[in-house]
Design a protein around this motif. Sequence first.
Motif: not given
Length: 218
Positions: A99-114, A204-215
């Motif tokens: 039902e849900h099939f997520y697409f993630l890349t093999n890099d830092y961004h993908g690890e973060t989304l995982l 778009t969502i600022d990924f750097a801001e997401f990192e600062r806020r949640f990671l």
Amino acid sequence: MKELGLEMIKVHGSRMVGSLMTPSHTFAVFNGMDAVPTFDTQIEQRGKIMLQNIRYMRTGASHTPDGILLSDQWAVMTTLLKDAKTYKKEHFLFGEGYEHFYFLTNDYHGETLLWLLCHPDVIGQLNAMLLQELQPPCRNAFIENDARTDAGAPILFCYLPDLPRLFRFLSALELLQMKGAILCFDFQADALQPLCGDKVVLQTIDFAEFERRFLTLP
């Protein structure tokens, strides 16, 4: 991608490289690397059933797993979604698989989304934050949506790219001759832009801001 605690699952002929089990979810994991993958639906359905059985034996809970497709490049997602409108459509990805099939890349961004997929509480916090600037979704609409613009146009949250859901959203906009918006991280915009045409606005969502806020650790 770095070691993520994936459990190896073997099904003869399956493209599945393993599974990921969290307290609330089970994911079948596939790695297409730099190629556009193809699937044998009958074989992959056996893997899906096996995952359901393993989850039930371990936890006593029965629920349907979701899929994760890992890839080395975002261009693969663009190709898959464009092909989905033609005879090249990969049916296992877009309706017959998970039902849900997520697409993630093999890099830092993908690890973060995982990591984000494994923390539904953080997803809830992020969605709530995003909705503060948007109108609530319309639950009775002919098109699935997570929010609406001030003018009432549907918005799909796509920062965790869910291939079947994204395809349904784009197809519904085209069929209904509607305009809409997709909300994604800034690093995903280049891959999504070719799919949008003149009917979809990318927000778009600022990924750097997401990192600062949640990671960022306290």
